[in-house]
Design a protein around this motif. Sequence first.
Motif, PDB file in Angstrom:
ATOM      1  N   PHE A  44       0.841  -1.203   0.000  1.00 38.44           N
ATOM      2  CA  PHE A  44       0.000   0.000   0.000  1.00 38.44           C
ATOM      3  C   PHE A  44       0.870   1.245   0.000  1.00 38.44           C
ATOM      4  N   TRP A  45       1.913   1.256   0.851  1.00 41.55           N
ATOM      5  CA  TRP A  45       2.747   2.446   0.999  1.00 41.55           C
ATOM      6  C   TRP A  45       3.601   2.683  -0.255  1.00 41.55           C
ATOM      7  N   THR A  46       4.017   1.591  -0.895  1.00 41.81           N
ATOM      8  CA  THR A  46       4.779   1.724  -2.151  1.00 41.81           C
ATOM      9  C   THR A  46       3.912   2.374  -3.226  1.00 41.81           C
ATOM     10  N   GLU A  47       2.676   1.881  -3.360  1.00 42.97           N
ATOM     11  CA  GLU A  47       1.740   2.437  -4.344  1.00 42.97           C
ATOM     12  C   GLU A  47       1.378   3.884  -4.006  1.00 42.97           C
ATOM     13  N   ALA A  49       3.251   6.132  -2.373  1.00 44.88           N
ATOM     14  CA  ALA A  49       4.379   7.010  -2.715  1.00 44.88           C
ATOM     15  C   ALA A  49       4.434   7.254  -4.217  1.00 44.88           C
ATOM     16  N   LYS A  50       4.217   6.190  -5.009  1.00 34.75           N
ATOM     17  CA  LYS A  50       4.229   6.300  -6.470  1.00 34.75           C
ATOM     18  C   LYS A  50       3.133   7.239  -6.960  1.00 34.75           C
ATOM     19  N   CYS A  51       1.942   7.085  -6.402  1.00 37.12           N
ATOM     20  CA  CYS A  51       0.798   7.929  -6.793  1.00 37.12           C
ATOM     21  C   CYS A  51       1.086   9.397  -6.488  1.00 37.12           C
ATOM     22  N   ASN A  52       1.613   9.658  -5.291  1.00 37.52           N
ATOM     23  CA  ASN A  52       1.879  11.043  -4.901  1.00 37.52           C
ATOM     24  C   ASN A  52       2.948  11.677  -5.778  1.00 37.52           C
ATOM     25  N   GLN A  53       3.972  10.897  -6.127  1.00 41.89           N
ATOM     26  CA  GLN A  53       5.030  11.429  -6.986  1.00 41.89           C
ATOM     27  C   GLN A  53       4.497  11.759  -8.377  1.00 41.89           C
ATOM     28  N   GLU A  54       3.626  10.892  -8.902  1.00 35.13           N
ATOM     29  CA  GLU A  54       3.043  11.136 -10.229  1.00 35.13           C
ATOM     30  C   GLU A  54       2.165  12.387 -10.228  1.00 35.13           C
ATOM     31  N   GLU A  55       1.345  12.517  -9.181  1.00 36.82           N
ATOM     32  CA  GLU A  55       0.470  13.687  -9.084  1.00 36.82           C
ATOM     33  C   GLU A  55       1.282  14.969  -8.911  1.00 36.82           C
ATOM     34  N   ASN A 178      -5.934   5.370 -11.715  1.00 37.11           N
ATOM     35  CA  ASN A 178      -5.952   5.895 -10.348  1.00 37.11           C
ATOM     36  C   ASN A 178      -6.564   4.866  -9.398  1.00 37.11           C
ATOM     37  N   ILE A 179      -5.799   4.546  -8.331  1.00 37.79           N
ATOM     38  CA  ILE A 179      -6.336   3.621  -7.326  1.00 37.79           C
ATOM     39  C   ILE A 179      -6.588   4.325  -5.995  1.00 37.79           C
ATOM     40  N   PHE A 180      -6.224   5.640  -5.938  1.00 38.55           N
ATOM     41  CA  PHE A 180      -6.399   6.406  -4.703  1.00 38.55           C
ATOM     42  C   PHE A 180      -7.321   7.596  -4.917  1.00 38.55           C
ATOM     43  N   THR A 181      -7.931   8.049  -3.834  1.00 33.72           N
ATOM     44  CA  THR A 181      -8.714   9.287  -3.859  1.00 33.72           C
ATOM     45  C   THR A 181      -7.747  10.464  -3.873  1.00 33.72           C
TER      46      THR A 181
END
Length: 506
Positions: A44-47, A49-55, A178-181
Motif C-alpha cells: 500500500f505504501w509503495t503504491e 508514494a508512487k501515486c503522490n510522486q506522479e500527481e 488511479n487507485i487512490f482518492t
Amino acid sequence: MPIVRNSFIQMSKLTNLKGRINYISSHARQENLYAVYETTDRKFWTELAKCNQEEFKKSGTEGKCIEARELIIALPESFVDYEPDKLLKLFTEHFKQNYDVECIAALHHNKRKTNYHVHLIFSERKLLDDPVEKIATRNMFYDETGKHVRTKKEILDEAGQLRSGCKIIPKGEVYERNIFTIKDSRFKSDSFLDEVKRSYTDLINIYVRDDKEKLKVFDKNGVYLPMKKVGKNNPKAEQIETDNRVRTMWNQTVDRALVSGVPEGQILEVKQSEIGQKAKASIQKSGRNPALFKSLIMTAIYALELLISKVFKMALEKADKVTEGFAKSEPEQTKVRAVNEPVMAKSEPIPEMPKKSKLASKYLRLADIYNKLEKQNEAIYQREQQLASVEKEIAGTKGIFKGKQRKELQEQAEQLQSQIASMKQYLSNIVQGYGYKNVKEFLAEYRASKAEYNDYQSAVARWKQQTGNKAESDSLKAKLQRKQQEVKERENNRQSHYYRKDRGGR
C-alpha cells in the motif's frame, strides 16, 4: 498540587516514505524498538508514494513531494508498564477509527530511555473501491518530465528518433490509472493538529495511574507563548534556543502583568496586535524571519511593561490621596455602646457552626504566596526605576571628559539589568515551587479560594450573631500544620518539577 504538564504531539511531512518506514520499524536502526503495528500491507505504501510522486509531477509544483505525514506522540514514562504491542495497537487504531485512513506505527525509547514515544505514519489518501482507468482515444505522447504533449514531433530528436525518457501510449491502451482518492485537505489545517492533540491527550489521561502524570493541551489562544521543541541533532538548535529565551522573557512579563493587576484581556490584545497579527502579515509577505519575530516579541514586552508601569503609578497616586485624606481629617472620639449579645431561646436548637470548604481552607496559605509575588513584583519595579534613572544619567554624560563617569554608569546599568532578569525569573519560579505551572494558574485558584473564604467568614459572622458564640480562630497548631504542608508540597514539586529535557523523537 502537582504541575499539570502540556502534551507533546508534533506533525511532520514525509518526502521519503519508504526510507522513513524502514527507519522507524527496523531493529537494526532502532536501539530501543518495542513494537510495530500496521493497518495494511507494505505494498500500500509503495503504491501511495508512487501515486503522490506522479500527481506532484503533473502539478508542476516546485519543492518536494509530500508522500505522507507523521505524528510523534510523547507518552508518560509509566506507560512502559503496559504491554507494548497492545499499547501501540490502541494508539494506532484510535487514529484509524477517527480518520479512516491507513497507518503504520512504531513504539520507541530514545537512547537514554528518557523519552517513550510513538511514531505514527498515516496516509492522506484512501484506496478507491474500484480503480479509475482512462483509455487513450488516440496516441498519447509524453516528454521526459512526464508531461503530456500534443504532437509526436515534440518528443523526437533531430534525427527523428524518440528522445530518451519520452514515451508513446498507443490508442486503446490505458494511459492513466488511479487507485487512490485525492488528498484529504483537512490534514493540512491547523485545526486538525489541535484536534489530534486534544484527542490523544484525553486518551493518555484515561490510562495514567497517577494524577501527577495527567496532561493538558497548551492554549495557543491564551496569554503565554509556547516553547519550541529543540530535538536531537537539530541543525536549527541554536536558533530555537535563542527564540525560546525571548519567549520566556514574554511569559515572565505576562506573569508580572497578572500580579500587577493588568486585565488578562489587555494582555491578550497586546499579544495579538504586536505579535500574532504582525507575525502573520510578515510570514505572508516574506516568509519566516526569526530575527523579525524576536523584534516583534521585544516590542510587545515593552508595551506590556508600559501597562505594568501605568498600574503601579495609579496605585501610588491612589495611596498618596488616601494618606493626604487621613492627614487632613481630625481624629474623632468614637462612642462605644454596650451591645447586648443575642441569646438563643432555650427552646430553639443551636445552629451548627459553618465549616470551611477544602478550597477556603487553602486561602491563608495561598494569600502568603500571593504576598510573596506582590513583594517581588514591587522590588522589580523599584529596580526598573533605578535603571531608568541611570540610563537617563548616561544620556546626559556626553563628551570626552565624562568618559570615566559614563563607563561607571554603564556598568551600573548592566548590573541592574542582570538583577532585574534574575528577579523576573524568580517571580515566575515562586508559583512553580508550589506546584503551579504559571502565575495565571495560581491566580485562578487564589481568587476562587478567596471568594469561598469570604463566603465562609460571612457565614461565621451570621452564625455568631445568631448564637452569640465566638468562632475558633486559627490556632498555633493549625498554622504549624499549614507550614508543614507548604514545605511538603514544595519538596514534592521539586522532585516532580524535573521534566525530561530529552523529549525529541528519534
